[in-house]
Design a protein around this motif. Structure first.
Motif: not given
Length: 184
Positions: A150-151, A154, A157
């Motif tokens: 997820k990091n 991120e 994005r």
């Protein structure tokens, strides 16, 4: 040569290079399944508009996992493909935690093509955590992997809304898989 012929040559080459490699999950799927999933996600995200990024997706782990010399990829598939592959290849001489930190720090600075492959790769890997986790991975290790992925994402994005949504869905399923269902 027709670029889609090169895509099929890359799929064939990836199958040969990774023939004896299996995923870590309990299902022990052929590693080629992962490479095809990553290439398929990239193809869908780009509507098949860029065969080079699809080829690079198929070959994205060749240097890192199979020690295929980059000059061989350059010779067989061209410099643009080799450049993308190198952009998504970790330096295995570094410690694992260092490689993970570098992935987060450099994600936003990669080319769009490398970002697409990274998004697709993380999506595929997080799906595997949900549906076929490695037998020796504790819940904590799976949770840590999801958080790390997820990091990385991120930082990516804004690259592909569609692919980011696929990752988010996979991450949600992976998180849900960490909690056993309640007995009813």
């Amino acid at each position: 040569m027709n670029s889609w012929v090169l895509v099929l040559r890359a799929a064939d080459q990836a199958a040969r290079w990774h023939a004896n490699q299996r995923r870590k999950g309990h299902a022990q799927e052929p590693y080629l399944n992962h490479l095809i999933e990553v290439a398929s996600l990239v193809t869908e995200a780009t509507d098949g508009a860029d065969p080079n990024v699809v080829i690079a997706a198929l070959l994205h782990d060749a240097v890192e996992d199979q020690k295929i010399p980059i000059h061989r990829i350059t010779r067989e598939f061209g410099q643009p493909v080799a450049d993308i592959v190198m952009e998504v290849t970790d330096d295995k001489e570094l410690a694992k935690e260092e490689r993970k930190r570098i992935q987060i720090e450099t994600a936003a600075h990669k080319s769009r093509k490398a970002k697409l492959i990274t998004l697709a790769d993380k999506t595929s890997n997080v799906r595997a955590v949900a549906f076929s986790p490695a037998a020796d991975w504790s819940v904590k290790r799976r949770e840590d992997y999801i958080t790390w992925a997820k990091n990385v994402v991120e930082e990516l994005r804004g690259t592909s809304v569609w692919l980011e949504r696929k990752f988010d869905q996979a991450a949600d399923r992976a998180v849900q898989s960490l909690t056993p269902p309640l007995a009813g």
